[in-house]
Design an enzyme around this catalytic site. Structure first.
Site, PDB file in Angstrom:
ATOM      1  N   LYS A  14      -7.155  14.662 -32.947  1.00 44.57           N
ATOM      2  CA  LYS A  14      -7.342  14.197 -34.328  1.00 44.57           C
ATOM      3  C   LYS A  14      -6.923  15.263 -35.344  1.00 44.57           C
ATOM      4  O   LYS A  14      -6.232  14.967 -36.301  1.00 44.57           O
ATOM      5  CB  LYS A  14      -8.813  13.814 -34.586  1.00 44.57           C
ATOM      6  CG  LYS A  14      -9.322  12.665 -33.729  1.00 44.57           C
ATOM      7  CD  LYS A  14     -10.704  12.195 -34.171  1.00 44.57           C
ATOM      8  CE  LYS A  14     -11.801  13.228 -34.028  1.00 44.57           C
ATOM      9  NZ  LYS A  14     -12.132  13.586 -32.627  1.00 44.57           N
ATOM     10  N   ARG A  90     -18.623   8.421 -37.268  1.00 44.78           N
ATOM     11  CA  ARG A  90     -18.863   8.591 -35.836  1.00 44.78           C
ATOM     12  C   ARG A  90     -19.920   7.615 -35.331  1.00 44.78           C
ATOM     13  O   ARG A  90     -20.196   7.591 -34.142  1.00 44.78           O
ATOM     14  CB  ARG A  90     -19.373  10.009 -35.576  1.00 44.78           C
ATOM     15  CG  ARG A  90     -18.299  10.975 -35.065  1.00 44.78           C
ATOM     16  CD  ARG A  90     -18.977  12.322 -34.865  1.00 44.78           C
ATOM     17  NE  ARG A  90     -18.249  13.188 -33.973  1.00 44.78           N
ATOM     18  CZ  ARG A  90     -17.363  14.102 -34.357  1.00 44.78           C
ATOM     19  NH1 ARG A  90     -17.045  14.219 -35.621  1.00 44.78           N
ATOM     20  NH2 ARG A  90     -16.778  14.887 -33.465  1.00 44.78           N
ATOM     21  N   ARG A 129      -8.898  24.824 -25.410  1.00 46.83           N
ATOM     22  CA  ARG A 129      -9.053  25.170 -26.833  1.00 46.83           C
ATOM     23  C   ARG A 129     -10.127  26.234 -27.004  1.00 46.83           C
ATOM     24  O   ARG A 129     -10.026  27.111 -27.864  1.00 46.83           O
ATOM     25  CB  ARG A 129      -9.396  23.899 -27.627  1.00 46.83           C
ATOM     26  CG  ARG A 129      -9.544  24.135 -29.130  1.00 46.83           C
ATOM     27  CD  ARG A 129      -9.711  22.841 -29.893  1.00 46.83           C
ATOM     28  NE  ARG A 129     -11.011  22.223 -29.670  1.00 46.83           N
ATOM     29  CZ  ARG A 129     -11.349  21.005 -30.115  1.00 46.83           C
ATOM     30  NH1 ARG A 129     -10.490  20.282 -30.790  1.00 46.83           N
ATOM     31  NH2 ARG A 129     -12.543  20.510 -29.889  1.00 46.83           N
ATOM     32  N   ARG A 135     -15.207  28.360 -30.883  1.00 45.22           N
ATOM     33  CA  ARG A 135     -16.252  27.370 -31.121  1.00 45.22           C
ATOM     34  C   ARG A 135     -17.258  27.354 -29.978  1.00 45.22           C
ATOM     35  O   ARG A 135     -16.879  27.224 -28.814  1.00 45.22           O
ATOM     36  CB  ARG A 135     -15.623  25.970 -31.267  1.00 45.22           C
ATOM     37  CG  ARG A 135     -14.971  25.753 -32.605  1.00 45.22           C
ATOM     38  CD  ARG A 135     -14.276  24.407 -32.679  1.00 45.22           C
ATOM     39  NE  ARG A 135     -15.141  23.272 -32.386  1.00 45.22           N
ATOM     40  CZ  ARG A 135     -14.790  22.002 -32.596  1.00 45.22           C
ATOM     41  NH1 ARG A 135     -13.601  21.730 -33.120  1.00 45.22           N
ATOM     42  NH2 ARG A 135     -15.613  21.033 -32.297  1.00 45.22           N
ATOM     43  N   ARG A 146     -20.736  15.987 -25.432  1.00 46.64           N
ATOM     44  CA  ARG A 146     -20.077  15.414 -26.623  1.00 46.64           C
ATOM     45  C   ARG A 146     -19.379  14.113 -26.252  1.00 46.64           C
ATOM     46  O   ARG A 146     -19.376  13.154 -27.037  1.00 46.64           O
ATOM     47  CB  ARG A 146     -19.064  16.428 -27.199  1.00 46.64           C
ATOM     48  CG  ARG A 146     -19.752  17.587 -27.899  1.00 46.64           C
ATOM     49  CD  ARG A 146     -18.825  18.765 -28.075  1.00 46.64           C
ATOM     50  NE  ARG A 146     -17.750  18.511 -29.024  1.00 46.64           N
ATOM     51  CZ  ARG A 146     -16.655  19.269 -29.096  1.00 46.64           C
ATOM     52  NH1 ARG A 146     -16.495  20.311 -28.296  1.00 46.64           N
ATOM     53  NH2 ARG A 146     -15.728  18.985 -29.984  1.00 46.64           N
TER      54      ARG A 146
HETATM   55  P1  AMP Z   1     -15.448  17.904 -34.717  1.00 51.66           P
HETATM   56  O1  AMP Z   1     -14.810  19.125 -35.293  1.00 51.66           O
HETATM   57  O2  AMP Z   1     -15.060  16.639 -35.452  1.00 51.66           O
HETATM   58  O3  AMP Z   1     -15.262  17.787 -33.225  1.00 51.66           O
HETATM   59  O4  AMP Z   1     -17.012  18.048 -34.960  1.00 51.66           O
HETATM   60  C1  AMP Z   1     -17.750  19.097 -34.357  1.00 51.66           C
HETATM   61  C2  AMP Z   1     -19.225  18.759 -34.343  1.00 51.66           C
HETATM   62  O5  AMP Z   1     -19.710  18.588 -35.684  1.00 51.66           O
HETATM   63  C3  AMP Z   1     -19.592  17.451 -33.635  1.00 51.66           C
HETATM   64  O6  AMP Z   1     -19.700  17.622 -32.224  1.00 51.66           O
HETATM   65  C4  AMP Z   1     -20.938  17.137 -34.293  1.00 51.66           C
HETATM   66  O7  AMP Z   1     -21.956  17.968 -33.784  1.00 51.66           O
HETATM   67  C5  AMP Z   1     -20.695  17.556 -35.741  1.00 51.66           C
HETATM   68  N1  AMP Z   1     -20.151  16.434 -36.543  1.00 51.66           N
HETATM   69  C6  AMP Z   1     -18.911  16.371 -37.126  1.00 51.66           C
HETATM   70  N2  AMP Z   1     -18.740  15.215 -37.768  1.00 51.66           N
HETATM   71  C7  AMP Z   1     -19.879  14.507 -37.581  1.00 51.66           C
HETATM   72  C8  AMP Z   1     -20.308  13.210 -37.965  1.00 51.66           C
HETATM   73  N3  AMP Z   1     -19.492  12.402 -38.674  1.00 51.66           N
HETATM   74  N4  AMP Z   1     -21.544  12.803 -37.594  1.00 51.66           N
HETATM   75  C9  AMP Z   1     -22.361  13.609 -36.873  1.00 51.66           C
HETATM   76  N5  AMP Z   1     -22.029  14.831 -36.458  1.00 51.66           N
HETATM   77  C10 AMP Z   1     -20.788  15.293 -36.804  1.00 51.66           C
END
Ligand code: AMP
Length: 191
Positions: A14, A90, A129, A135, A146
């Site tokens: 993404k 999400r 990654r 991270r 996840r």
């Molecule tokens: P990402 O960078 O999109 O993979 O997001 C990393 C982490 O941030 C996710 O695993 C969640 O813990 C949190 N997170 C990001 N976006 C959301 C969302 N829309 N709703 C809930 N948690 C989120």
């Protein structure tokens, strides 16, 4: 305005494809993961709270996430070409909130691009990654959790957007530029 949701499991590409979309279409990027990681870096109260969820591979509660999204969207102002929503929504309540927020602005989601990549490939990508991302959630154990959350809470959104007639699936495996050319066809058809 072009309001694109880029949808897919963690590790589906993404972020990578969002960068290419921004470059091509001049839309604004809203990555909720980036917003939260920025708060963690600045050691704000929100950042501390966010880290307690993110590091475990859990979702931030909907009510908080929706408030954050609304304020980030407001901060973008009105004079923009569009937005790419990366990592939001999400959950179904988040998708409903996004529809409401956009409707208040006289807007709708233009299209949802669903990047389809199979499970083991996702884990491999996340672990790879993790070698450079720094991270805490990019490791195999957290990645599996996840993915579980994705299947239980995010996957149902696919049906939600199919019913709205907005979901377009794009194979997310293979050459980054080939995937992007497929995405371009999808966006050009709705813009
Ligand atoms: P990402 O960078 O999109 O993979 O997001 C990393 C982490 O941030 C996710 O695993 C969640 O813990 C949190 N997170 C990001 N976006 C959301 C969302 N829309 N709703 C809930 N948690 C989120």
């Amino acid at each position: 305005m072009l309001n694109i949701v880029i949808f897919g499991a963690p590790g589906s590409g993404k972020g990578t494809q969002s960068e290419k979309i921004i470059e091509e279409y001049g839309v604004e990027h809203i990555s909720t993961g980036d917003v939260l990681r920025e708060e963690i870096k600045k050691r704000t109260e929100l950042g501390k709270l966010a880290a307690s969820y993110i590091d475990e591979g859990d979702f931030i509660p909907d009510s908080l996430m929706i408030k954050i999204l609304a304020s980030v969207l407001d901060a973008k102002g009105k004079d923009i070409k569009g937005v790419i929503f990366d990592g939001f929504p999400r959950t179904i309540p988040q998708a409903e909130a996004l529809d409401e927020m956009l409707a208040e602005r006289g807007e709708t989601v233009s299209v949802v691009i669903g990047l389809e990549v199979d499970g083991e490939e996702l884990i491999n990508r996340i672990v790879l990654r993790g070698k450079t991302s720094g991270r805490a959630d990019d490791n195999e154990h957290t990645a599996r959790h996840r993915l579980e959350n994705y299947h239980n809470m995010t996957q149902p959104l696919k049906k939600y957007y199919i019913e709205e007639g907005k979901y377009v699936s794009v194979p997310g495996k293979g050459d980054i530029d080939e995937i992007f050319s497929h995405i371009k066809e999808v966006i050009d058809a709705v813009k």
